[in-house]
Design a protein around this motif. Structure first.
Motif, PDB file in Angstrom:
ATOM      1  N   LEU A   1       0.726  -1.134   0.070  1.00 14.25           N
ATOM      2  CA  LEU A   1      -0.014  -0.028  -0.053  1.00 14.25           C
ATOM      3  C   LEU A   1       0.838   1.193  -0.054  1.00 14.25           C
ATOM      4  N   LYS A   2       2.124   1.275   0.842  1.00 13.24           N
ATOM      5  CA  LYS A   2       2.720   2.354   0.734  1.00 13.24           C
ATOM      6  C   LYS A   2       3.595   2.665  -0.560  1.00 13.24           C
ATOM      7  N   GLN A   3       3.841   1.467  -1.141  1.00 11.62           N
ATOM      8  CA  GLN A   3       4.620   1.283  -2.417  1.00 11.62           C
ATOM      9  C   GLN A   3       3.670   2.205  -3.500  1.00 11.62           C
ATOM     10  N   LEU A   4       2.266   1.802  -3.558  1.00 10.82           N
ATOM     11  CA  LEU A   4       1.417   2.141  -4.426  1.00 10.82           C
ATOM     12  C   LEU A   4       1.258   3.578  -4.268  1.00 10.82           C
ATOM     13  N   HIS A   5       0.992   3.989  -2.920  1.00 11.94           N
ATOM     14  CA  HIS A   5       0.819   5.497  -2.565  1.00 11.94           C
ATOM     15  C   HIS A   5       2.000   6.323  -3.114  1.00 11.94           C
ATOM     16  N   LEU A   6       3.283   5.893  -3.073  1.00 18.60           N
ATOM     17  CA  LEU A   6       4.414   6.584  -3.497  1.00 18.60           C
ATOM     18  C   LEU A   6       4.392   6.547  -5.106  1.00 18.60           C
ATOM     19  N   GLU A   7       3.926   5.421  -5.365  1.00 15.15           N
ATOM     20  CA  GLU A   7       3.853   5.263  -7.050  1.00 15.15           C
ATOM     21  C   GLU A   7       2.844   6.454  -7.607  1.00 15.15           C
ATOM     22  N   GLU A   8       1.687   6.626  -6.746  1.00 12.87           N
ATOM     23  CA  GLU A   8       0.896   7.348  -7.457  1.00 12.87           C
ATOM     24  C   GLU A   8       1.126   8.981  -7.140  1.00 12.87           C
ATOM     25  N   GLU A   9       1.929   9.191  -6.079  1.00 15.14           N
ATOM     26  CA  GLU A   9       2.262  10.717  -5.885  1.00 15.14           C
ATOM     27  C   GLU A   9       3.277  10.965  -6.950  1.00 15.14           C
ATOM     28  N   LEU A  10       4.239  10.247  -7.200  1.00 22.64           N
ATOM     29  CA  LEU A  10       5.290  10.612  -8.121  1.00 22.64           C
ATOM     30  C   LEU A  10       4.569  10.577  -9.517  1.00 22.64           C
ATOM     31  N   PHE A  11       3.828   9.596  -9.999  1.00 19.07           N
ATOM     32  CA  PHE A  11       3.007   9.807 -11.181  1.00 19.07           C
ATOM     33  C   PHE A  11       2.308  11.275 -11.355  1.00 19.07           C
ATOM     34  N   ARG A  12       1.648  11.502 -10.447  1.00 18.42           N
ATOM     35  CA  ARG A  12       0.514  12.462 -10.377  1.00 18.42           C
ATOM     36  C   ARG A  12       1.366  14.048 -10.157  1.00 18.42           C
ATOM     37  N   THR A  13       2.557  14.135  -9.318  1.00 22.99           N
ATOM     38  CA  THR A  13       2.816  15.304  -8.961  1.00 22.99           C
ATOM     39  C   THR A  13       4.405  15.512  -9.323  1.00 22.99           C
ATOM     40  N   SER A  14       4.994  14.598  -9.736  1.00 21.57           N
ATOM     41  CA  SER A  14       6.665  14.743 -10.269  1.00 21.57           C
ATOM     42  C   SER A  14       6.613  14.907 -11.757  1.00 21.57           C
ATOM     43  N   LYS A  15       7.755  15.715 -12.069  1.00 23.54           N
ATOM     44  CA  LYS A  15       7.867  15.839 -13.724  1.00 23.54           C
ATOM     45  C   LYS A  15       9.213  14.937 -14.194  1.00 23.54           C
ATOM     46  N   ASP A  16       9.471  14.394 -13.217  1.00 21.70           N
ATOM     47  CA  ASP A  16      10.775  13.534 -13.669  1.00 21.70           C
ATOM     48  C   ASP A  16      10.577  12.007 -13.950  1.00 21.70           C
TER      49      ASP A  16
ATOM     50  N   ARG B   1      -6.466   2.581  -2.271  1.00 23.70           N
ATOM     51  CA  ARG B   1      -6.761   2.425  -0.722  1.00 23.70           C
ATOM     52  C   ARG B   1      -7.190   1.123  -0.526  1.00 23.70           C
ATOM     53  N   GLN B   2      -7.193   0.926   0.672  1.00 24.56           N
ATOM     54  CA  GLN B   2      -7.717  -0.637   1.078  1.00 24.56           C
ATOM     55  C   GLN B   2      -9.037  -0.719   1.181  1.00 24.56           C
ATOM     56  N   LEU B   3      -9.807  -1.752   0.615  1.00 22.61           N
ATOM     57  CA  LEU B   3     -11.262  -1.869   0.949  1.00 22.61           C
ATOM     58  C   LEU B   3     -11.707  -2.234   2.191  1.00 22.61           C
ATOM     59  N   THR B   4     -12.723  -1.506   2.844  1.00 18.86           N
ATOM     60  CA  THR B   4     -13.289  -2.008   4.445  1.00 18.86           C
ATOM     61  C   THR B   4     -13.635  -3.475   4.337  1.00 18.86           C
ATOM     62  N   ARG B   5     -13.866  -3.747   5.504  1.00 17.22           N
ATOM     63  CA  ARG B   5     -14.556  -5.073   5.666  1.00 17.22           C
ATOM     64  C   ARG B   5     -15.897  -5.018   5.222  1.00 17.22           C
ATOM     65  N   GLU B   6     -16.525  -4.005   5.494  1.00 14.04           N
ATOM     66  CA  GLU B   6     -18.010  -3.634   5.214  1.00 14.04           C
ATOM     67  C   GLU B   6     -18.150  -3.760   3.758  1.00 14.04           C
ATOM     68  N   GLU B   7     -17.143  -3.124   2.885  1.00 11.53           N
ATOM     69  CA  GLU B   7     -17.449  -3.392   1.468  1.00 11.53           C
ATOM     70  C   GLU B   7     -17.378  -4.729   1.037  1.00 11.53           C
ATOM     71  N   LEU B   8     -16.290  -5.448   1.655  1.00 14.57           N
ATOM     72  CA  LEU B   8     -16.143  -6.753   1.097  1.00 14.57           C
ATOM     73  C   LEU B   8     -17.557  -7.849   1.304  1.00 14.57           C
TER      74      LEU B   8
END
Length: 271
Positions: free
Chosen positions: A26-41, A245-252
């Motif tokens: 989850l942390k890895q995917l958050h990092l990827e999304e942040e770099l993809f959306r906000t970085s120009k490198d 994001r992680q799905l909640t138990r309620e969603e499952l």
């Protein structure tokens, strides 16, 4: 480490390289999304394994269709919906992740569409697996012969694209039972179950060799500069809000209820 001057002299675009070990997916995917959306490198992220078994679905994935939800709930397996497309995987310490995040012009002549990006990335791994196994790009998967060991997902915007791969270095066969056979399976799968469809990368080369060869192959296309990632960054200092994001138990549980309703006999459906 190449300087910017050396990069221009070589004529290769600069790519920042982040090498991680065991970062939660989850942390890895958050990092990827942040770099993809906000970085120009341009970026490459290699994460050698993750923590506990976790299911990761594409942005449009439906748990009721893709998961055996009862055991997922019973065993408390986390389910993540990532920001990119692609299929569903279960990842654990035996999974190696490699992600490329690039500007549109980073690879000369590359059209920013799924198939050309997929074909280009396969050239990287052709270098990695030269003389090893029978490496093939099978539809959207990496395979040895007709057995898959790498699944891919992408997202493309006007100016940037991301291509990430989950490599099955090793896997626990029991974990595969959480996944259903998808309705839109690749043709080369031929309705085979997971155990007949996938293979382990560890049967072909050492783990560290695979990672080092990937970096070496990428270095023929980019000038790489190592960057240290601060995994324990203060959350209050992070302004970007990822959609992964992680799905909640309620969603499952709701997805399970809907599945049970669909499967019940017609005479009970209206009760």
């Amino acid at each position: 480490m190449a300087t910017l001057f050396e990069t221009r002299k070589l004529g290769l675009p600069l790519m920042n390289l982040i090498r991680l070990e065991g970062l939660p997916i989850l942390k890895q995917l958050h990092l990827e999304e942040e770099l993809f959306r906000t970085s120009k490198d341009n970026w490459c992220i290699i994460n050698d394994g993750t923590d506990d078994p976790t299911i990761v679905m594409g942005i449009s994935g439906k748990p009721a269709e893709l998961l055996d939800i009862k055991p997922v709930l019973h065993d408390e397996i986390p389910v993540i919906r990532r920001f990119t497309g692609g299929g569903t995987v279960i990842v654990d310490p035996g999974t190696i992740f490699a992600t490329f995040i690039c500007n549109k012009e980073a690879v000369p002549g590359l059209q920013p569409y799924p198939r050309p990006i997929m074909s280009w990335s396969s050239l990287i791994y052709e270098q990695v697996f030269q003389g090893i196994g029978n490496f093939r790009l099978c539809e959207n998967d990496y395979a040895f012969g007709d057995r898959k060991f790498g699944g891919n997902a992408q997202s493309i915007t006007k100016r940037r694209w991301i291509h990430h791969t989950s490599f099955l270095w090793d896997y626990d066969a029991r974990n595969m039972s959480y996944l259903r056979l998808p309705k839109r399976a690749p043709e080369y799968r031929m309705a085979r179950d997971h155990m007949e469809f996938i293979c382990r990368l560890k049967d072909y080369l050492p783990r560290s060799t695979f990672i080092n060869k990937t970096v070496e192959a990428l270095g023929t296309h980019f000038s790489l500069e190592s960057v240290v990632y601060e995994a324990d960054k203060d959350p209050s200092a992070i302004k970007f809000m990822p959609t992964t994001r992680q799905l909640t138990r309620e969603e499952l549980e709701e997805a399970l209820s809907a599945t049970d309703l669909e499967n019940c006999p017609a005479q009970y459906a209206s009760l």
